[in-house]
Design an enzyme around this catalytic site. Structure first.
Site, PDB file in Angstrom:
ATOM      1  N   HIS A 368      -5.783 -17.765   2.216  1.00 35.64           N
ATOM      2  CA  HIS A 368      -5.295 -16.407   1.983  1.00 35.64           C
ATOM      3  C   HIS A 368      -6.290 -15.477   1.336  1.00 35.64           C
ATOM      4  O   HIS A 368      -5.991 -14.307   1.133  1.00 35.64           O
ATOM      5  CB  HIS A 368      -4.044 -16.430   1.106  1.00 35.64           C
ATOM      6  CG  HIS A 368      -2.803 -16.770   1.853  1.00 35.64           C
ATOM      7  ND1 HIS A 368      -2.048 -15.816   2.495  1.00 35.64           N
ATOM      8  CD2 HIS A 368      -2.212 -17.949   2.091  1.00 35.64           C
ATOM      9  CE1 HIS A 368      -1.024 -16.408   3.082  1.00 35.64           C
ATOM     10  NE2 HIS A 368      -1.091 -17.702   2.853  1.00 35.64           N
ATOM     11  N   LYS A 559       1.971  -1.773  -3.726  1.00 34.88           N
ATOM     12  CA  LYS A 559       1.387  -3.113  -3.642  1.00 34.88           C
ATOM     13  C   LYS A 559       0.948  -3.511  -5.034  1.00 34.88           C
ATOM     14  O   LYS A 559       0.958  -2.688  -5.949  1.00 34.88           O
ATOM     15  CB  LYS A 559       0.202  -3.122  -2.677  1.00 34.88           C
ATOM     16  CG  LYS A 559      -0.799  -1.973  -2.923  1.00 34.88           C
ATOM     17  CD  LYS A 559      -1.918  -1.966  -1.903  1.00 34.88           C
ATOM     18  CE  LYS A 559      -1.499  -1.406  -0.558  1.00 34.88           C
ATOM     19  NZ  LYS A 559      -1.611  -2.377   0.515  1.00 34.88           N
ATOM     20  N   ARG A 560       0.563  -4.781  -5.206  1.00 31.14           N
ATOM     21  CA  ARG A 560      -0.001  -5.190  -6.479  1.00 31.14           C
ATOM     22  C   ARG A 560      -1.142  -4.247  -6.863  1.00 31.14           C
ATOM     23  O   ARG A 560      -1.876  -3.769  -6.002  1.00 31.14           O
ATOM     24  CB  ARG A 560      -0.521  -6.630  -6.377  1.00 31.14           C
ATOM     25  CG  ARG A 560       0.585  -7.664  -6.332  1.00 31.14           C
ATOM     26  CD  ARG A 560       1.409  -7.671  -7.592  1.00 31.14           C
ATOM     27  NE  ARG A 560       0.641  -8.163  -8.701  1.00 31.14           N
ATOM     28  CZ  ARG A 560       0.977  -9.234  -9.413  1.00 31.14           C
ATOM     29  NH1 ARG A 560       2.073  -9.918  -9.143  1.00 31.14           N
ATOM     30  NH2 ARG A 560       0.230  -9.615 -10.438  1.00 31.14           N
ATOM     31  N   LYS A 565      -7.741  -3.231  -4.080  1.00 31.85           N
ATOM     32  CA  LYS A 565      -6.780  -2.441  -3.308  1.00 31.85           C
ATOM     33  C   LYS A 565      -6.988  -0.932  -3.519  1.00 31.85           C
ATOM     34  O   LYS A 565      -6.458  -0.113  -2.811  1.00 31.85           O
ATOM     35  CB  LYS A 565      -5.350  -2.853  -3.654  1.00 31.85           C
ATOM     36  CG  LYS A 565      -4.988  -4.255  -3.138  1.00 31.85           C
ATOM     37  CD  LYS A 565      -3.591  -4.654  -3.585  1.00 31.85           C
ATOM     38  CE  LYS A 565      -3.171  -6.060  -3.150  1.00 31.85           C
ATOM     39  NZ  LYS A 565      -2.707  -6.146  -1.767  1.00 31.85           N
ATOM     40  N   THR A 667       0.503  -7.046   4.509  1.00 30.71           N
ATOM     41  CA  THR A 667       1.718  -6.995   5.314  1.00 30.71           C
ATOM     42  C   THR A 667       2.482  -5.716   5.018  1.00 30.71           C
ATOM     43  O   THR A 667       3.279  -5.273   5.842  1.00 30.71           O
ATOM     44  CB  THR A 667       2.635  -8.214   5.044  1.00 30.71           C
ATOM     45  OG1 THR A 667       2.795  -8.353   3.619  1.00 30.71           O
ATOM     46  CG2 THR A 667       2.057  -9.485   5.637  1.00 30.71           C
ATOM     47  N   LYS A 671       4.864  -3.171   7.464  1.00 28.11           N
ATOM     48  CA  LYS A 671       6.215  -2.669   7.151  1.00 28.11           C
ATOM     49  C   LYS A 671       6.249  -1.157   7.308  1.00 28.11           C
ATOM     50  O   LYS A 671       7.177  -0.588   7.904  1.00 28.11           O
ATOM     51  CB  LYS A 671       6.603  -3.007   5.710  1.00 28.11           C
ATOM     52  CG  LYS A 671       6.684  -4.471   5.392  1.00 28.11           C
ATOM     53  CD  LYS A 671       6.746  -4.664   3.852  1.00 28.11           C
ATOM     54  CE  LYS A 671       6.466  -6.102   3.502  1.00 28.11           C
ATOM     55  NZ  LYS A 671       6.222  -6.301   2.057  1.00 28.11           N
TER      56      LYS A 671
END
Ligand code: PLP
Length: 822
Positions: A368, A559-560, A565, A667, A671
């Site tokens: 991952h 998101k986290r 990110k 992901t 969505k």
């Protein structure tokens, strides 16, 4: 095309009768909960409704589980330390086709299904994407009627509850089990001994054979709790089996009788702490003994359970690879490789070579992450102390493995140390990713780019030794939860426009494409989005007391919180936009609401600082009258699955702006795209494949590529170079640095800005101008609403491939070799 619908067997008539359902719910309330209707609260109605719905699942569950054994079907076992499930009531109700019925059953009682639904606590047994993937996979496995078990840990406290105080994140324990869990069945009779510590005795069996007996110093029991997982249209039900720790000796009676009441319970408390909390590591360094205990605890329980089941049906372990597939969700369960070997060798007397064939034939592993700090390794002394027999087995696996490598590449010491299961450099450590790789027949990445990078970077030498072992399985999401359940308005519109085929076959969403330019359909699509935005605006108002205009663009990053990110990039662009609006207040700016949500790992100071900055910036912008309603900044606290289900249907723009090469798949991007948001993103993770599916004109791609990021890091280019070249960025950073947004502590963001001027590891400065420019293109497209709506519709139309049904079919064919009902 999928023909699931054709084999659809409806529930028996009495199950579809609202009066019967109402009577069942009231019976549960009265006799299972011991409550009167008059005194019942939403939570009680939730429990009663869930229990009544569960009754509708159980018969099928028992019958399909039995049929799978009797038919000799191959079983899939998905081992995951995380299952980020969220709520289950709406999932069960829609998959059984009972949505209207349950509402009708409750209405005459004066009970609103929506309120009942919201009384369910989120099962937050995961940190983020990895755990949510496991939950989507469980749903798709059931929907595709693949016999499967999910194995994990029944954490008493899932992911922490995030509270924002004065802009800072604070963590509070989460207590999802406080009022009971109506979905699970406790199985106190299904319990396995899990050993820790102690010593290994070598027993001579004959001249040629030695048998090893592990005498653990301590054993803890793993007790099963089963949750049925019902698939789409209620045809198939699988089991999520979560393990809870139970001390072998509940208390030391003699100590208790002496009056040492606390000491008498100490061992129990310590042993049962294994399943107390979800390990709070979202890709931050793990390194604690308890974490290793958790990993071995659930991997061993899973293997003992599946081996027992297999032996009961087939008698011996030779046939294990034909009848069982074990998927390791990341390296957390990698110790399963050594545990399965131990079971074969020590408990069943199987010879090494055959045991190895069984293990490799059964196990496969999903990687991952490429982040070095997230690649698990355990210190050899810790392993030797906690799992002495496993350490011996790992040494032997390594010896045979290195012999094979040496035979092929004599004298290549660099290669040997690179592929060794033991890292020798920084104190000796066991590399769990290497163990998982060697012990598996297939290893997969989770997007095309990520799988290529695996072959080029962390598993480069392994890939050269065993080409063909690394495969790609691009992640997916279950459309039942992420379209049908969370966006009933859009689901209704789609059904009306293209018929219900897409409910069973996600690729049928393509039928929507011809309608993308249809003005009347665009209006309907827009109306659905508007309604979802109004619902979110109401939530924002009630939670934060901030008014946002549902006509504004909802620009979403959920998101986290992690530097890779790049929420920081988004916040800095927000400041730049704010400056631009203030300097030209009369220009025709596109009104925007910037919406953030996400948790930072408790120990991740920089991520918490970014949350604080988002709040500081929000306060300044939201209270500046010159900005009017052109820009609002909102941070919704406590991001979880249920909050995602509110935000995703209401998003116009989806921020997927990670540093290229760092997001394995994502992901959240899927969505949001599915629900008609346009993506602004980098060529990272599954964004690359989304670009291919939706077409370049319907997505905003910007920034450096993976290769460019690598080159810039290699050359050691400093962030200050990019800052010097951009007056816009310089002004933004100067404002942040000098405390414009933190007048109470002018130095608060100095180190943050300094890091951008320095190595700028995450390329925030380097990508800033490209991002700002791309955001202006977004605004231009928004100003042409017909063009925007067209792109939004085409996003929904072309996301079918990202269904986790497709992902699971791919695993089934290429990795598990199990048949899938078409
Ligand atoms: C989907 C999801 C994630 C993963 O989001 P990414 O944008 O892919 O990181 C994390 N948390 C929750 C609650 C989710 O629903």
């Amino acid at each position: 095309m999928d023909t699931l619908a054709n084999s659809y067997v409806p529930l028996p008539a009495e199950a579809l009768d609202a009066d019967a359902m109402r009577a069942a719910i009231v019976r549960k309330l009265t006799y299972d909960l011991g409550k009167s209707q008059a005194g019942a609260r939403d939570r009680d109605w939730f429990m009663a409704t869930a229990l009544a719905v569960r009754d509708r699942i159980v018969d099928r569950w028992l019958s399909v589980t039995r049929a799978a054994y009797e038919g000799g079907q191959k079983q899939v076992y998905y081992l995951s330390l995380e299952f980020l499930i969220g709520r289950l009531l709406r999932d069960g109700v829609t998959n059984l086709g009972l949505t209207e019925l349950v509402s009708e059953a409750l209405a005459p009682l004066g009970v609103d299904f929506e309120k009942v639904r919201q009384a369910e606590p989120d099962a937050a047994l995961g940190n983020g994407g990895l755990g949510r993937l496991a939950a989507c996979f469980m749903e798709s496995l059931a929907s595709l009627a693949i016999p499967a078990f999910g194995y994990g840990i029944r954490y008493e406290h899932g992911l922490f509850r995030q509270i924002i105080r004065d802009g800072w994140q604070q963590e509070y324990p989460e207590d999802w089990l406080n009022f009971g869990n109506p979905w699970e069945y406790a199985r106190p009779e299904i319990a396995y001994d899990i050993g820790f510590g102690g010593a290994v005795e070598a027993v001579i069996v004959s001249e040629a054979r030695m048998r090893h007996v592990w005498h653990p110093a301590e054993t803890v029991q793993a007790v099963a709790y089963d949750t049925p997982v019902v698939g789409w249209r209620g045809q198939h039900v699988n089991t999520l089996r979560l393990w809870s720790a139970r001390a072998a000796d509940p208390l030391k009676l003699d100590a208790f009788n002496y009056g040492d009441h606390v000491g008498a319970l100490a061992d129990r408390v310590r042993q049962e702490s294994i399943c107390k909390v979800l390990y709070p590591s979202d890709e931050s360094p793990a390194g604690q003994e308890l974490r290793l205990k958790q990993e071995y605890f659930f991997a061993s329980a899973a293997l003992q359970d599946l081996v027992r089941r297999h032996l009961r049906v087939y008698g011996d372990l030779k046939s294990l690879p034909d009848k069982v597939s074990i998927q390791l969700n990341d390296t957390h369960p990698a110790i399963a490789v050594a545990e399965l070997m131990r079971i074969c060798l020590d408990l069943h007397g199987i010879a090494w070579d055959e045991a190895w064939e069984i293990t490799q034939g059964t196990v496969s592993y999903t990687n991952h992450t490429l982040l070095p700090e997230a690649l698990e390794s355990w210190a050899v002394p810790l392993m030797e102390r906690l799992l002495p027999r496993h350490m011996q087995i790992i040494y032997l696996i390594n010896a045979f493995h290195l012999d094979r490598v040496r035979a092929k590449h004599p004298g290549d010491t660099r290669l040997l140390s690179s592929v060794s299961l033991i890292e020798e450099d920084h104190g000796r450590r066991v590399r769990m990713g290497h163990l998982a790789f060697v012990g598996s027949h297939k290893v997969n990445g989770v997007s095309a780019l990520h799988s290529d990078l695996l072959k080029r970077t962390v598993f480069k030498d392994f890939h050269a030794l065993e080409p063909g072992k690394v495969v790609n399985k691009t992640n997916g999401i279950t459309f039942r939860r992420w379209l049908q359940q969370c966006n009933p308005g859009l689901t209704g519109l789609l059904t009306e426009a293209i018929g219900p085929a897409f409910l069973d076959n996600a690729e049928a969403l393509k039928d929507l494409a011809p309608l993308a330019g249809d003005a009347a359909f665009q209006q309907k699509f827009l109306a659905v989005k508007r309604q979802n935005k109004e619902a979110l605006a109401t939530l924002i108002r009630s939670q934060l007391d901030i008014r946002v205009d549902p006509h504004a663009m909802f620009d979403v990053q959920i998101k986290r919180i992690h530097e890779y990110k790049r929420q920081l990039l988004n916040v800095l662009e927000t400041i730049a936009l704010y400056d631009a609006i203030r300097s030209q207040p009369t220009r025709d700016w596109v009104p925007r609401v910037k919406i953030f949500a996400g948790k930072a790992a408790a120990s991740y100071h920089r991520a918490k600082q970014i949350i604080k900055l988002a709040h500081d910036v929000a306060r300044v912008i939201n209270s500046d009258p010159t900005v009017r309603n052109l820009l609002k900044v909102v941070f919704l606290p406590n991001y979880n699955v249920s909050l995602a289900e509110m935000i995703v249907p209401a998003a116009d723009l989806s921020e997927q702006i990670s540093t290229a090469g760092m997001e394995a798949s994502g992901t959240g991007n899927m969505k949001l795209g599915l629900n008609g948001a346009l993506t602004i993103g980098t060529l990272d993770g599954a964004n690359v494949e989304m670009l291919e599916h939706v077409g370049a004109e319907n997505i905003f791609i910007f920034g450096m590529t993976t290769e460019e990021v690598e080159a810039r890091r290699r050359e050691g280019v400093q962030g200050s170079a990019a800052i010097a070249a951009s007056s816009r960025l310089s002004e933004v950073l100067e404002a942040v640095r000098s405390g414009v947004f933190s007048p109470d502590d002018r130095n608060r963001y100095r180190d943050l800005v300094d890091a951008l001027c320095g190595s700028d590891y995450f390329m925030v400065a380097a990508d800033f101008d490209a991002y700002f420019e791309s955001q202006r293109q977004v605004a231009t497209r928004w100003a042409d609403q017909a063009a925007w709506q067209r792109s939004a519709i085409l996003n929904t139309a072309h996301m079918g491939w990202f269904s986790s049904d497709r992902t699971i079919r791919d695993y089934a064919q290429e990795i598990w070799q199990v048949p899938v009902r078409r």
